[in-house]
Scaffold this active site. Structure first.
Site, PDB file in Angstrom:
ATOM      1  N   LYS A  15       0.809  -0.624  -0.112  1.00 13.29           N
ATOM      2  CA  LYS A  15       0.002   0.206   0.158  1.00 13.29           C
ATOM      3  C   LYS A  15       1.459   1.482   0.451  1.00 13.29           C
ATOM      4  O   LYS A  15       1.563   1.353   0.536  1.00 13.29           O
ATOM      5  CB  LYS A  15      -0.651   0.204   0.928  1.00 13.29           C
ATOM      6  CG  LYS A  15      -1.776   1.003   1.442  1.00 13.29           C
ATOM      7  CD  LYS A  15      -2.731   0.842   2.520  1.00 13.29           C
ATOM      8  CE  LYS A  15      -3.872   1.778   2.881  1.00 13.29           C
ATOM      9  NZ  LYS A  15      -4.593   1.977   4.086  1.00 13.29           N
ATOM     10  N   SER A  68      -9.409   1.496   3.163  1.00 14.37           N
ATOM     11  CA  SER A  68      -9.297   2.109   2.240  1.00 14.37           C
ATOM     12  C   SER A  68      -7.474   1.338   1.330  1.00 14.37           C
ATOM     13  O   SER A  68      -7.230   1.775   0.688  1.00 14.37           O
ATOM     14  CB  SER A  68      -8.109   3.846   2.960  1.00 14.37           C
ATOM     15  OG  SER A  68      -7.288   3.263   3.886  1.00 14.37           O
ATOM     16  N   SER A  74      -9.790  -0.512   7.639  1.00 13.23           N
ATOM     17  CA  SER A  74      -9.257  -0.440   6.252  1.00 13.23           C
ATOM     18  C   SER A  74      -8.642  -1.517   5.078  1.00 13.23           C
ATOM     19  O   SER A  74      -8.417  -2.434   4.076  1.00 13.23           O
ATOM     20  CB  SER A  74      -8.351   0.378   5.300  1.00 13.23           C
ATOM     21  OG  SER A  74      -9.132   2.117   5.169  1.00 13.23           O
TER      22      SER A  74
HETATM   23  N1  GLN Z   1     -13.225   3.755   6.031  1.00 13.83           N
HETATM   24  C1  GLN Z   1     -12.062   4.362   7.751  1.00 13.83           C
HETATM   25  C2  GLN Z   1     -12.348   6.209   7.535  1.00 13.83           C
HETATM   26  O1  GLN Z   1     -12.885   6.950   6.350  1.00 13.83           O
HETATM   27  C3  GLN Z   1     -11.718   3.487   7.935  1.00 13.83           C
HETATM   28  C4  GLN Z   1     -10.301   3.977   7.373  1.00 13.83           C
HETATM   29  C5  GLN Z   1      -9.144   3.467   7.587  1.00 13.83           C
HETATM   30  O2  GLN Z   1      -8.767   2.357   8.049  1.00 13.83           O
HETATM   31  N2  GLN Z   1      -7.810   3.492   7.349  1.00 13.83           N
HETATM   32  O3  GLN Z   1     -12.115   6.425   8.269  1.00 13.83           O
END
Ligand code: GLN
Length: 487
Positions: A79, A154, A178
């Site tokens: 990532k 994400s 995420s």
């Molecule tokens: N979808 C969640 C957010 O927008 C989690 C994102 C994540 O785990 N980085 O914060």
């Protein structure tokens, strides 16, 4: 089986038996990327030269008859939130569009020492803020099961790349879901380790009390192998914990007899997709038939999780992202007369809409007069949630829930409605707020043929138990072998 379809453990066997070289597999994966990534758009950048160099080194060792470890020569994706020395690391943001770190994240360093091959950097929501990868500052990524749908986020690039066989496995990060939510959307396995198990040194910070790095892979065994590779204390990260790391492969045992599984009523939320509910309940029944002891538990503060999360994560993000001012990193606006204008324009032009929304929210909840009402209150409720879990884990070994309330939604469906988007993480967020580990594994397909994820949560530093339950489920079902067919 085609080379790009192999798992880590299958490829390792073939490498050791000299039936294939790491270069051949790396070439096969780049061919696969050439073939399908136009459609999926999982990668932000490929690092071919470096990858072949790494692959050749392992091949030379094998020829010389040297013993190789189980990650040596294995092509994986990273990532783009993980710092890679000399290789651009954007975090999905224009503001870091030209940022080249001068050091490797500890996890990258550890995988280098284990001689893994890095294929490239994977797409993500800008600064890991999002659940669909639509917030990337560069381009969207599509779900390999249905190109009109989101891959989750994400770590959407990581999950989509694994599902489309564009890498053997990948690293993602999980602040509120995420790793697990995209793994569920793409029908692969994703594990968020305990807070403190894996060093975050060199991970671009979003919300430091929640962020964690973990593997996304094709099966539970591969997750265990990667977790072995990245876990452990690191003096560079004061939150990493100095306790022994077990060999997670020892938990790959097909047995759940006498394991106590808790099912929290609060997680079968209103509006949950009936296919998700059915698949998860079927999975629980199967584990029961295999000898697990299943009992109802209560996590009463669950309804507050999303609200608390969006106070804490925005507060921490507003502080962490203050460093992007056009002076120290990456992008700087070209139009300014003085220093303050330079800061302002750099941030206005460099950050996307969602990141700005969170910085504004976070600055507000931390401001004098509101701190007690929002931030302090949220931290207190966070402690109550932790107490809920501590109490539950006195009675059970693991907790099972769905990973997400619905399968992957359509691209564009929630872009205009941030609250709806935030709600897609309702079942994963409590794990981050309390710091426990959890895994998402495939447990079914919806009527539309989309993957569904099962979440297994464990006690702090008890990744072993969730691996054991996940592995047992996998050994007795075939969902993890299903792959998207459209390509
Ligand atoms: N979808 C969640 C957010 O927008 C989690 C994102 C994540 O785990 N980085 O914060």
């Amino acid at each position: 089986m085609k080379l790009h379809e192999l798992t880590i453990h299958q490829l390792h066997e073939l490498l050791v038996r000299k039936e294939v070289t790491s270069r051949e597999v790396t070439e096969a994966l780049y061919r696969r990327i050439d073939e399908v990534d136009e459609k999926i758009m999982a990668y932000l950048m490929l690092t071919k030269e470096e990858a072949f160099r790494q692959a050749d080194e392992v091949d030379r060792k094998v020829i010389k008859g040297e013993k190789i470890g189980d990650l040596a020569g294995i092509p994986i994706g990273l990532k783009d939130i993980l710092c890679t020395k000399g290789i651009r690391t954007t975090c999905g943001s224009k503001i870091l569009g030209n940022y080249v770190p001068f050091y490797d994240a500890t996890v990258v360093q550890k995988l280098k020492e284990r001689e893994a091959v890095f294929l490239g950097k994977l797409n993500m929501d800008e600064f890991a803020m999002g659940s669909s990868t639509e917030n990337s500052g560069f381009h969207i990524t599509r779900n390999p099961w249905d190109l009109q749908r989101i891959p989750g986020g994400s770590s959407g690039g990581s999950a989509a790349a694994v599902a489309a066989d564009e890498c053997m496995a990948a690293l993602g990060t999980d602040t509120g879901g995420s790793i697990r939510q995209p793994a569920a959307c793409c029908g692969v396995v994703g594990l968020k380790p305990t807070y403190g198990r894996v060093s975050r040194y060199g991970l671009v910070a979003f919300a430091s009390s929640l962020d964690q790095i973990g593997p996304i892979a094709k099966d539970v065994e591969d997750c265990a192998i990667l977790l072995n590779g990245i876990s452990g204390y690191d003096p560079h990260d004061s939150t990493s914990v100095n306790i022994e790391v077990p060999d997670y492969k020892q938990f790959l045992v097909n047995d759940v007899k006498a394991i106590r599984i808790g099912i929290p009523d609060e997680y079968f939320v209103e509006g949950m997709d009936p296919d998700v509910e059915r698949s998860v309940k079927d999975a629980i029944d199967l584990l029961k038939r295999l000898g697990a002891e299943v009992k109802a538990i209560s996590l009463p503060h669950t309804p507050y999780a999303v609200a608390i999360y969006y106070i804490i994560c925005t507060a921490e993000a507003s502080s962490n992202l203050a460093r992007y001012d056009g002076v120290k990193y990456g992008f700087r606006s070209k139009r300014y007369d003085d220093l303050l204008e330079m800061y302002g324009r750099t941030r206005a032009e460099g950050f996307g809409k969602e990141v700005k929304r969170r910085i504004i929210l976070g600055t507000y909840v931390l401001s004098a007069g509101y701190y007690d009402a929002y931030y302090r209150k949220a931290s207190q409720v966070r402690t109550l949630m932790r107490n809920d879990f501590d109490k539950a884990f006195k009675e059970v070994d693991v907790i099972i829930t769905p990973t997400a309330p619905t399968p992957a939604f359509r691209l564009g469906e929630k872009v205009e409605n941030p609250l709806q988007m935030y709600l897609s993480d309702i079942l994963t967020i409590p794990v981050n707020l309390t710091g426990i580990p959890a895994i998402s594994i495939p447990c079914g397909l919806s009527r539309e043929g989309l993957p569904i994820g099962l979440q297994i949560m464990g006690k702090h530093f008890d990744e072993g138990k969730i691996i054991q339950v996940a592995f047992t489920y996998e050994q007795n079902t075939e969902f993890h072998q299903k792959r998207p067919t459209l390509i």
